[in-house]
Design an enzyme around this catalytic site. Structure first.
Site, mmCIF file in Angstrom:
data_model
loop_
_atom_site.group_PDB
_atom_site.id
_atom_site.type_symbol
_atom_site.label_atom_id
_atom_site.label_comp_id
_atom_site.label_asym_id
_atom_site.label_seq_id
_atom_site.Cartn_x
_atom_site.Cartn_y
_atom_site.Cartn_z
ATOM 1 N N LYS A 60 -21.910 -60.759 -5.460
ATOM 2 C CA LYS A 60 -21.908 -61.927 -4.755
ATOM 3 C C LYS A 60 -23.351 -62.213 -3.687
ATOM 4 C CE LYS A 60 -19.474 -64.532 -5.550
ATOM 5 N NZ LYS A 60 -19.642 -65.454 -6.846
ATOM 6 N N HIS A 79 -24.953 -54.406 -11.024
ATOM 7 C CA HIS A 79 -24.379 -54.281 -9.618
ATOM 8 C C HIS A 79 -24.348 -52.777 -9.199
ATOM 9 C CE1 HIS A 79 -23.488 -58.460 -9.297
ATOM 10 N NE2 HIS A 79 -22.432 -58.370 -9.771
ATOM 11 N N SER A 133 -18.087 -64.262 0.565
ATOM 12 C CA SER A 133 -18.245 -64.722 -0.629
ATOM 13 C C SER A 133 -17.636 -63.989 -1.725
ATOM 14 C CB SER A 133 -19.611 -64.746 -1.051
ATOM 15 O OG SER A 133 -19.808 -65.189 -2.460
#
Length: 300
Positions: free
Chosen positions: A52, A114, A144
């Site tokens: 995010k 990620h 987020s």
């Protein structure tokens, strides 16, 4: 990729567990050996972020920079998560990021991760691949992530905002602590020259300028007019409406709870943090962010 809704309904929200010192869930560790042995190519481009932090945004920009002219039909027929596969994800019966990457026919291949820097498959370093890292200020990143976890069925239940807030500070998040992630990648810049470190806030404030820097790093030379056109087409509101960019075609996300692309703003944390939470956060931040060379903006 066969997206089977019935299978999706059977999925249980995963539990976090400690994996080599980092909080993870099984969807990102089940395929561990397979993607750790991934064979990168010298022209692969890895887009790395904490979840995010602007991953889809930068993936979309890179995809347009490389393939807008030659493969325009990609933009209207292939969702972004297939154009730029998520290397470590493995959801049985739905998708394997590694398989999607292996099936890419583009050159360069654009690959998303990620993973904290220490988990990146070693062939990316051995092949001297270019890596674009995007970082976002922790306050907005937390907000987020919270809304994302509410609507994403492959993420752990977020619980109430106050407990999520504490969990974020404790680093008990999928892919571990935000602090470790942004600092680990920042430090890597010292020893690895093919790493371009970007900030979400800079991209929001001056998209064209950040695209110029990115092109410089990648050795691309679009005209000023092309950069201007690109900058306007990647503005948040345009991407949010684009079915191939906004993740509305994946069954793992419940858009009735929240859209995948929610606001894309800098400073939305002010609508979520209480005064007391902000004080706790700032105190904690001072302790954990000890590198004076890494500076974030929480408003622009």
């Amino acid at each position: 990729m066969s997206m089977n809704l019935e299978k999706m309904e059977l999925l249980h929200r995963p539990e976090l567990f400690d994996f080599h010192g980092v909080s993870m869930i099984h969807y990102f560790t089940d395929n561990w050996d397979n993607y750790q042995n991934f064979q990168a190519r010298p022209d692969d481009i890895l887009i790395a972020t904490y979840p995010k932090a602007g991953t889809t945004w930068v993936s979309y920009i890179l995809d347009l920079l490389y393939f807008r002219e030659s493969q325009e039909d990609r933009l209207t027929t292939i969702p972004i998560y297939e154009r730029v596969p998520f290397l470590e994800i493995s959801v049985p019966g739905l998708f394997s990021g590694k398989d999607l990457v292996d099936n890419l026919t583009t050159s360069p291949r654009l690959i998303k991760t990620h993973l904290p820097v220490q988990f990146v498959p070693k062939s990316f370093w051995e092949q001297n691949c270019r890596i674009v890292y995007v970082a976002r200020n922790a306050k907005d990143n937390m907000v987020s992530f919270y809304h994302f976890d509410r609507m994403n069925k492959v993420e752990p239940e977020p619980g109430e905002w106050s407990s999520f807030f504490q969990r974020f500070l404790d680093g008990k998040m999928v892919f571990g602590s935000w602090y470790d992630h942004v600092n680990g990648w920042w430090k890597k810049k010292e020893t690895y020259s093919k790493l371009h470190y970007m900030f979400f806030e800079d991209l929001a404030e001056n998209t064209g300028q950040e695209i110029d820097k990115l092109c410089n790093f990648l050795g691309l030379s679009p005209s000023a007019k092309e950069v201007e056109t690109l900058s306007s087409s990647v503005q948040f509101d345009n991407m949010k409406k684009d079915k191939m960019a906004n993740y509305s075609t994946t069954p793992v996300m419940d858009f009735k709870i929240s859209p995948f692309m929610r606001k894309g703003k800098v400073g939305d944390w002010k609508n979520h943090f209480t005064v007391a939470q902000n004080e706790v956060f700032d105190e904690d931040y001072k302790k954990k962010m000890t590198d004076p060379t890494l500076q974030f903006r929480t408003e622009i």
